[in-house]
Design a protein around this motif. Structure first.
Motif, mmCIF file in Angstrom:
data_model
loop_
_atom_site.group_PDB
_atom_site.id
_atom_site.type_symbol
_atom_site.label_atom_id
_atom_site.label_comp_id
_atom_site.label_asym_id
_atom_site.label_seq_id
_atom_site.Cartn_x
_atom_site.Cartn_y
_atom_site.Cartn_z
ATOM 1 N N MET A 256 40.338 86.549 52.902
ATOM 2 C CA MET A 256 39.785 86.502 54.243
ATOM 3 C C MET A 256 39.027 87.795 54.517
ATOM 4 O O MET A 256 39.560 88.879 54.325
ATOM 5 N N THR B 109 36.445 88.169 59.962
ATOM 6 C CA THR B 109 37.167 87.003 60.475
ATOM 7 C C THR B 109 38.328 87.420 61.372
ATOM 8 O O THR B 109 38.661 86.716 62.329
ATOM 9 N N ASN C 237 38.324 89.446 63.534
ATOM 10 C CA ASN C 237 37.832 89.694 64.887
ATOM 11 C C ASN C 237 37.634 88.396 65.670
ATOM 12 O O ASN C 237 37.251 88.420 66.836
ATOM 13 N N PHE C 238 37.882 87.269 65.017
ATOM 14 C CA PHE C 238 37.666 85.999 65.710
ATOM 15 C C PHE C 238 38.907 85.130 65.764
ATOM 16 O O PHE C 238 39.062 84.311 66.654
ATOM 17 N N VAL C 239 39.774 85.307 64.804
ATOM 18 C CA VAL C 239 40.908 84.401 64.712
ATOM 19 C C VAL C 239 41.992 84.804 65.711
ATOM 20 O O VAL C 239 42.222 85.969 65.972
ATOM 21 N N LYS C 240 42.596 83.754 66.318
ATOM 22 C CA LYS C 240 43.685 84.022 67.259
ATOM 23 C C LYS C 240 44.817 83.045 66.982
ATOM 24 O O LYS C 240 44.697 82.178 66.132
ATOM 25 N N CYS C 241 45.906 83.204 67.722
ATOM 26 C CA CYS C 241 47.079 82.363 67.500
ATOM 27 C C CYS C 241 46.737 80.905 67.802
ATOM 28 O O CYS C 241 46.053 80.605 68.775
ATOM 29 N N ALA C 242 47.225 79.986 66.941
ATOM 30 C CA ALA C 242 46.855 78.575 67.083
ATOM 31 C C ALA C 242 47.803 77.809 67.996
ATOM 32 O O ALA C 242 47.547 76.658 68.325
ATOM 33 N N PHE D 150 45.269 87.607 70.885
ATOM 34 C CA PHE D 150 44.163 88.144 70.100
ATOM 35 C C PHE D 150 44.053 89.642 70.332
ATOM 36 O O PHE D 150 44.124 90.081 71.474
ATOM 37 N N PRO E 27 44.464 82.193 54.761
ATOM 38 C CA PRO E 27 45.528 82.201 55.757
ATOM 39 C C PRO E 27 46.056 80.790 56.002
ATOM 40 O O PRO E 27 45.285 79.826 55.996
ATOM 41 N N PHE F 290 47.438 78.305 58.513
ATOM 42 C CA PHE F 290 47.564 78.056 59.942
ATOM 43 C C PHE F 290 48.233 76.716 60.227
ATOM 44 O O PHE F 290 48.111 76.180 61.325
#
Lengths: 129, 269
Positions: A1, A5, A7-12, A23, A120, A122
């Motif tokens: 990764m 990335t 900087n964009f991914v957050k908890c699902a 985030f 990652p 998810f």
């Protein structure tokens, strides 16, 4: 990764959708790798405005880099010679730095996402869907 | 042709051998490439600008390779670990995520310029375990996708709907999430080559989707005719039925309806 990335991914998880804590994620025990990528200054200049700089600093700190400037470099022009050094550095940081193995933890619900082989995971357990 | 969605959930169906078969088939590669290019054509992105794309259901990165070739940076998501492993072996450029689309797209607001999805979202219409609701999953998917796109961001998805009901539920969920847009059908006459593309826009965009060559197929609005015009078109049988009905309402004695009502008398009578 790639680093960008993060900087964009957050908890699902649904409950974290509206939380500001979700985030950026917290990064732990990460193995990094440097992988050469094609240098594309236009793309970096294009992405710069949507980067969240405090999050970048925080994630970089998690990964052991505390030498980033506290303010976001602004209005870089991909054609100007003077800006090339900064753009190069950003390119090395954002695109060439890869997280190969590690853990991401949500600061809100403390769910742990594992990174394996730079992918990652998810997938959520059924009770969190 | 059998439908893989009916056989097993995607993460089970695309196991190591199936992923390998799928990815190494030149026919699949060819079709996927063609559909990806068509999706990009529909997206109508500015040619000389860089873009950050999301590939939903990227699989082994067949579509992603085309994106890289065209000069886009992308992130791919898929639910099948085997497919992603095949993608890793093929050294795709984009970042890969192991994730279930039905649980939403885990990116913060305004991340992507556009999103594409090739042959994936029909999987969302299936309930693979007892406690999931496809409708809810579709809604979660479209809601989170909407927020992860930039305002005016576009989403083109090629998919294989099983029936009209699936198409309707997908379109409905997209509309509820706030997307504008509709369905484009390529080669509608051919049963084999017919392809469905969902073309959606999140918010309004200055640069609209590329609809060159598409013909509109809006449902014909039924003209409401007045009573007088209706009377002109009615058959003799309808006329008699209508008259009998009026007379009955007025309390007159009317012959019972039978199969002989309003039939023509034969000459031998």
């Amino acid at each position: 990764m790639k680093f960008i990335t993060t900087n964009f991914v957050k908890c699902a998880i649904k409950g974290c959708q509206s939380s500001t804590e979700a985030f950026p994620l917290k990064y732990e025990d990460c193995q990094l790798a440097q992988e050469e990528q094609e240098y594309n200054p236009e793309f970096i200049a294009h992405m710069l405005e949507r980067l969240n700089w405090p999050a970048i600093i925080q994630v970089a700190k998690d990964l052991g880099n505390e030498s980033l400037p506290p303010t976001k470099p602004e209005s870089l022009d991909p054609i100007m010679e003077d800006d090339q050094a900064v753009l190069r550095d950003l390119h090395t940081l954002l695109l060439e730095t890869q997280i190969v193995e590690g853990r991401m933890i949500c600061r809100n619900c403390e769910h742990v996402y594992h990174i394996k082989n730079s992918i990652p995971n998810f997938l959520l357990p059924p009770h969190l869907c | 042709m059998s439908r893989p969605e009916e056989l097993a959930p995607p993460e089970v169906f695309y196991n190591d051998s199936e992923s390998f078969k799928y990815t190494s088939s030149t026919r699949v590669q060819h079709i996927q490439a063609k559909m990806t290019l068509r999706a990009l054509e529909l997206l109508n992105l500015e040619k000389d600008q860089p873009h950050f794309l999301l590939d939903l259901g990227c699989g082994s990165g067949l579509s992603g390779e085309i994106l890289s070739e065209e000069g886009y940076n992308w992130i791919g998501m898929d639910i099948s670990p085997s497919m992603l492993a095949t993608g890793l072996d093929r050294d795709v450029e984009g970042d890969l995520f192991l994730s279930d689309l039905g649980n939403g797209v885990p990116f913060r607001a305004g991340t992507f310029d556009a999103a594409i999805s090739i042959s994936a979202i029909q999987w969302l219409c299936n309930a693979d375990t007892a406690n999931v609701d496809p409708k809810k999953r579709l809604l979660t998917f479209f809601n989170t996708l909407y927020s992860s796109l930039r305002r005016g961001g576009k989403f083109v998805a090629q998919f294989y709907p099983m029936n009209d009901k699936q198409t309707e539920s997908i379109l409905g969920a997209a509309k509820v999430a706030g997307f504008g847009g509709g369905l484009i059908i390529d080669d509608p006459e051919s049963k084999r080559h017919k392809k469905y593309y969902l073309v959606l826009t999140a918010g309004s965009s200055e640069r609209s989707v590329n609809l060159a060559g598409a013909t509109m197929d809006a449902p014909e609005t039924q003209k409401r005719m007045n009573k007088k015009a209706l009377k002109k078109f009615e058959s003799k049988k309808d006329f008699i039925a209508r008259k009998k009905e009026t007379m009955k309402r007025r309390g007159k004695k009317v012959a019972l309806d039978s199969k002989f009502t309003a039939r023509k008398r034969r000459p031998r009578f």
